[in-house]
Design a protein around this motif. Sequence first.
Motif, PDB file in Angstrom:
ATOM      1  N   GLU A  61      -3.282   0.372  -0.551  1.00 35.28           N
ATOM      2  CA  GLU A  61      -1.853   0.622  -0.320  1.00 35.28           C
ATOM      3  C   GLU A  61      -1.130   0.777  -1.650  1.00 35.28           C
ATOM      4  O   GLU A  61      -0.281   1.650  -1.808  1.00 35.28           O
ATOM      5  CB  GLU A  61      -1.241  -0.498   0.511  1.00 35.28           C
ATOM      6  CG  GLU A  61      -1.624  -0.439   1.972  1.00 35.28           C
ATOM      7  CD  GLU A  61      -1.077  -1.613   2.784  1.00 35.28           C
ATOM      8  OE1 GLU A  61      -0.140  -2.290   2.321  1.00 35.28           O
ATOM      9  OE2 GLU A  61      -1.599  -1.837   3.880  1.00 35.28           O
ATOM     10  N   LYS A  62      -1.485  -0.059  -2.615  1.00 39.40           N
ATOM     11  CA  LYS A  62      -0.863   0.047  -3.940  1.00 39.40           C
ATOM     12  C   LYS A  62      -1.235   1.351  -4.624  1.00 39.40           C
ATOM     13  O   LYS A  62      -0.386   2.014  -5.219  1.00 39.40           O
ATOM     14  CB  LYS A  62      -1.238  -1.154  -4.807  1.00 39.40           C
ATOM     15  CG  LYS A  62      -0.551  -2.417  -4.358  1.00 39.40           C
ATOM     16  CD  LYS A  62      -0.914  -3.591  -5.240  1.00 39.40           C
ATOM     17  CE  LYS A  62      -0.186  -4.835  -4.736  1.00 39.40           C
ATOM     18  NZ  LYS A  62      -0.531  -6.017  -5.512  1.00 39.40           N
ATOM     19  N   THR A 106      -2.091   4.116  -3.155  1.00 38.87           N
ATOM     20  CA  THR A 106      -1.425   5.179  -2.408  1.00 38.87           C
ATOM     21  C   THR A 106       0.042   5.306  -2.810  1.00 38.87           C
ATOM     22  O   THR A 106       0.576   6.407  -2.917  1.00 38.87           O
ATOM     23  CB  THR A 106      -1.546   4.919  -0.889  1.00 38.87           C
ATOM     24  OG1 THR A 106      -2.935   4.850  -0.557  1.00 38.87           O
ATOM     25  CG2 THR A 106      -0.900   6.017  -0.081  1.00 38.87           C
ATOM     26  N   GLU A 107       0.675   4.170  -3.064  1.00 38.95           N
ATOM     27  CA  GLU A 107       2.081   4.162  -3.488  1.00 38.95           C
ATOM     28  C   GLU A 107       2.236   4.368  -4.992  1.00 38.95           C
ATOM     29  O   GLU A 107       3.339   4.312  -5.510  1.00 38.95           O
ATOM     30  CB  GLU A 107       2.728   2.846  -3.065  1.00 38.95           C
ATOM     31  CG  GLU A 107       2.793   2.682  -1.558  1.00 38.95           C
ATOM     32  CD  GLU A 107       3.155   1.261  -1.129  1.00 38.95           C
ATOM     33  OE1 GLU A 107       3.509   0.447  -2.004  1.00 38.95           O
ATOM     34  OE2 GLU A 107       3.076   0.986   0.073  1.00 38.95           O
TER      35      GLU A 107
END
Length: 106
Positions: free
Chosen positions: A35-36, A38-39
């Motif tokens: 998630e990190k 991806t962000e």
Amino acid sequence: MVKRAYHNYWVYIITNKPNGVLYTGVTGGIDDRMEKHTERIGSFFASKYKLKRLVYFEEFQYVEDAIKREKQIKNWHRQWKINLIEKENPNWDNLWERLDSETSSK
């Protein structure tokens, strides 16, 4: 996000495209880490090269084993890493999409 009853460690390789820039990392939570990435807040290197395609991973029970494996892979020649990826993932598919759907359905 799903809480696990156990805690495993992951060694992973991400890229921006097939045969692109490779980043090898280790984490105690692949879902949080991806998630990190991806962000674009995962790591400076991964953010700079827009690395968010998970193309390879291994799961370990003990952090020491995961760290040892990460260091081993990081010391490999680029072609060895590509061979490792293509052995398990010949199309360089984004494995995170599959993992994310598995963890979010639980």
